[in-house]
Structures are given as C-alpha cells and as structure tokens.
Design a protein around this motif. Sequence first.
Motif, PDB file in Angstrom:
ATOM      1  N   LEU A   1      51.129  36.706  47.057  1.00 45.34           N
ATOM      2  CA  LEU A   1      50.069  37.297  47.896  1.00 45.34           C
ATOM      3  C   LEU A   1      49.922  36.566  49.226  1.00 45.34           C
ATOM      4  CD1 LEU A   1      47.122  37.956  45.434  1.00 45.34           C
ATOM      5  CD2 LEU A   1      48.548  39.591  46.593  1.00 45.34           C
TER       6      LEU A   1
ATOM      7  N   ARG B   1      42.032  37.184  52.431  1.00 44.61           N
ATOM      8  CA  ARG B   1      43.289  37.928  52.627  1.00 44.61           C
ATOM      9  C   ARG B   1      43.014  39.414  52.902  1.00 44.61           C
ATOM     10  NH1 ARG B   1      46.389  41.165  49.510  1.00 44.61           N
ATOM     11  NH2 ARG B   1      48.630  41.173  49.884  1.00 44.61           N
ATOM     12  N   LYS B   2      42.126  39.991  52.086  1.00 53.08           N
ATOM     13  CA  LYS B   2      41.825  41.433  52.244  1.00 53.08           C
ATOM     14  C   LYS B   2      41.229  41.717  53.607  1.00 53.08           C
ATOM     15  CE  LYS B   2      41.145  43.020  47.532  1.00 53.08           C
ATOM     16  NZ  LYS B   2      40.158  43.263  46.488  1.00 53.08           N
TER      17      LYS B   2
ATOM     18  N   LEU C   1      40.042  31.348  43.845  1.00 55.13           N
ATOM     19  CA  LEU C   1      41.090  32.345  44.121  1.00 55.13           C
ATOM     20  C   LEU C   1      40.471  33.618  44.677  1.00 55.13           C
ATOM     21  CD1 LEU C   1      43.450  32.004  41.000  1.00 55.13           C
ATOM     22  CD2 LEU C   1      43.891  31.201  43.319  1.00 55.13           C
ATOM     23  N   ARG C   2      39.314  33.985  44.124  1.00 54.37           N
ATOM     24  CA  ARG C   2      38.636  35.211  44.598  1.00 54.37           C
ATOM     25  C   ARG C   2      38.227  35.065  46.061  1.00 54.37           C
ATOM     26  NH1 ARG C   2      37.022  35.182  39.150  1.00 54.37           N
ATOM     27  NH2 ARG C   2      37.725  37.092  38.105  1.00 54.37           N
TER      28      ARG C   2
ATOM     29  N   LEU D   1      41.204  35.505  48.119  1.00 50.24           N
ATOM     30  CA  LEU D   1      41.561  36.931  48.096  1.00 50.24           C
ATOM     31  C   LEU D   1      40.696  37.725  49.081  1.00 50.24           C
ATOM     32  CD1 LEU D   1      43.601  38.441  46.332  1.00 50.24           C
ATOM     33  CD2 LEU D   1      41.736  39.047  44.823  1.00 50.24           C
TER      34      LEU D   1
ATOM     35  N   GLU E   1      51.428  33.614  52.209  1.00 52.69           N
ATOM     36  CA  GLU E   1      52.520  32.791  52.715  1.00 52.69           C
ATOM     37  C   GLU E   1      52.085  31.348  52.494  1.00 52.69           C
ATOM     38  OE1 GLU E   1      53.919  33.760  56.649  1.00 52.69           O
ATOM     39  OE2 GLU E   1      54.692  31.718  56.905  1.00 52.69           O
TER      40      GLU E   1
END
Lengths: 100, 356
Positions: free
Chosen positions: A96, A65-66, A58-59, A62, A98
């Motif tokens: 967070l 995404r960031k 997940l990190r 993330l 789509e």
Amino acid sequence: MTTTITNNGNQIIAAFAGRLDTAAAVQTAEDIKPLLEVSGKEIILDCTELEYISSSGLRIFLTVRKDAAAHGCKVIVRNINADIRQVFVMTGFVSLFEIQ
Amino acid sequence: MDLHTEMILAEYDAKLPLVERLQKVVKSTLTDAIDRNGLVVTAVKTRLKTRDSLEGKLALKGSKYHSLSDITDILGARVITFYTDDVDRIAAMAEKLFDIDWENSVDKRRLHDTDSFGYNSLHYICRLPKSVIDDPELNDIRFELQLRTTLQHAWASINHDIGYKTGVEIPREYLRQINRLAGILEMADDEFSRIRTEITDYRRRVHQLVQNGQLSEVQLDGDTFSSYLKARPFDSLNRRIAAINQAEIQEVPLTNYLGVFKAFGCNTLGDIDQLKKRYAEDAYTLARHQLGNTDLDIISSSVGIQNICIVCILAQGGGKIGLIRLFNALNGENEQNSLLADLTYEQAKNLPFMSK
C-alpha cells in the motif's frame, strides 16, 4: 508518543516518535490532520523514532494514504524498524505504501 | 449598413440576455443527458454568434432573413465524440431531448457523392421543449446543434484555418489535398470504431470464459487479469486470514501482481488458478504463523495473493533472492526490499512448505 509536522517545500513531513498504540492513536489522529489538507505534495511519514505500531496506527496511516490519493499526493513511509516492517509484511500493507 | 441589417442587429441586442440564458440551459441539458446515458465525449461546447459575425453574415446574405428568428445559429452547440458510432448515439439522444426542426436539419455525412470527401457533421436545428424548461420565450428560439467526431473536428478546424481565416482563395490543388486528408480521416474514424467494437467483443468473450471457469483458455494480459480479479478469486483466502484475528479487510488494487505471475511463467489465467489452488493452504499457514500471536485486526486484500506468491517462491527454492525480486516487482527497486525479504524468509523458514 509525539508527532511533529514540518513543511519542506514540496514535501510535508510527519515525524513520529514513540509507540503508536491504541492509547496514542486518538491524539495522533488529531495531530496528523494538517496532512489531510495538503494537495499536490509528497507526504513523508518519517518513522525513524517510531518504536511500535498497532492496528490503530495502521488505520491512521491508511487515512493519510486515502486522503493523499484524493488530493493527488504521494505518501512515502520512511525508516521503519524491523518490527514495524514485519507488521507491514504480515498485513499486506507493504504493497500500500512506498517504503524507503 | 442598410435599415434591414440595423433592425436585425437591434433585435439581436435586445434578445442577447435571453439567448445567453438559453445557452446555459442547452449546455447543462446536453451535459447531464450525456452523463446519464453513460456516454463519454471529447467536449460539449456552446457559443453565441458575435455581433460582428452576425453583421458579416447579414452583409453576405441579409436578404435571406426577415428577422432574427430566421437565423438559426445565433446559439450554436457542439458535441465532439471519440467515435463515429457515438455521433449516432448522441443524435438519438438529442432527438429525444429537443424538438428538431427536420426541414432545416442536415446530415452532411450523407451529402457526399461516392467519389467526394470533405466536411462531415450532423447539424440539427433544435428548440427546447417544455419538458426541459417551460418558458415560452426560451422554447421559441431555435439553435444549432453540431455533432462530429474528434477527427472530423480536427479536419474542419484546420480546413477553416487554412481556407477561411486568411481570406485568400486557396488554389484548387491545395483544396484537393485537404479533401484527400478528409478521406483518410474518415477511414481512421471507421477503423477506431471497428477496433473498439472488436475490443468490446473480446472483453465479453473473456468475461464469459472467466464466468464459466474456462480459465486455461484465456491468455494472460492486463485486460484478462482485470477480468479475473473482478471475479474476486482471492476473497475466500483473505476471509480465512482475516478470521485469524477477526480483522477487517482493507480493499486495495491487485493489478500490480500481473508482472509477478508473468515472471512465474504463467501464460493463462488457468496457470494462476493452478498456483492459487496449489499454494492457498500454505499461504494461510504462513499468515496464521505471522498473525496468530499478534492483535493486528486490519489486513489489506493483497495479503492472500501476496502470501501465495511468497510461498510459491520459497517452495520452489527461490529463497531470499526470489523474495527480493517479488518485492522489487511490487514496490519498485528499493534497498528496504532486501530487509523485507530477510524478515519474510526468517518467518517462513520452519514452515512445512519449505521442505516440500
């Protein structure tokens, strides 16, 4: 665990296969680095062959995404299985990304 | 070309590199000061008068100028603001920043008679003081600073385009029409400033009501919901949920929940707070049930508000259809939302709040 990255015009697709657990996370973090350099494209995280995702996984998502947000890219998570869908709901990560 | 004009043009050619250096310093000084003062403007522009333009000016009124230093607009700087009040703010800032030649500065906004309208702008003739840059050559050159609003700028630009660019004299009736428009834009400028002031007052009042916990007095809209979220009303629930697995909390924006709460029939912030109080414990129970037998040690800050919404839907008998609507509202319509709803329903179906 394998990560295959392909460029497809305005899209860059990272296809994950196997179990994205803590042990696999270090290599995967290395493998997804090309995603962190793109700008103005759609980033597809293709999870068709992804069996499992841990917090470490997940990190990594993330991080993508960031970085994508900073570079004006959109991130789409595609074809997650029921177990991973459950993880996304439980952690609130569902809002967070789509998810297609 | 007469000798006098030739001398001034030669002086212009010699001093051009120096004025170019001044241009850079003036622009960066203005931009930095505007940022430092937290002001937002449409544009900060500078321009150097071209040789041709200077020659034209000297041809028209050359006898007025003894030397290049008498011409104060070789370098022109312009700050264009959104609001009329900001012109005064930038002016106050410029007065501290530069040495103002008051004798040659003019506030054209105050020059109009009560029954005339037209070009409104504040012109300062300035020098760079030693506090900005200690360079006698640069400190000595005067430059013009114009301050105006976006609407004043639009009017002045169009007026210039129509009135001067063609070089043809405009009949009086058209000039009158252009000046009538200046009056309308002046009114619009004042209205924009008034509306901004009222919105600021409204936000201040809402913030005060939120701070005082008078949530039922605050109507729910995008602005008030943002104020509510600034008070971080879901933090304590998120921390409890995070404690289940000692998870880190990843901050995410929650503003997309506004539509969800409106769909729940919430009209005030107080209605949301009531929902929160009513369902926070059940939202925690759902999270404990979901996360308790996993080793997931990262959650997003939306998990608390998300679970409150899930519980609210299920406890009120909204079932899977209600959950699909929730995920549609949050994620956009998508066939995955039906699967997410099925899964969430299965996880929650045996929890106590389902039988309330």
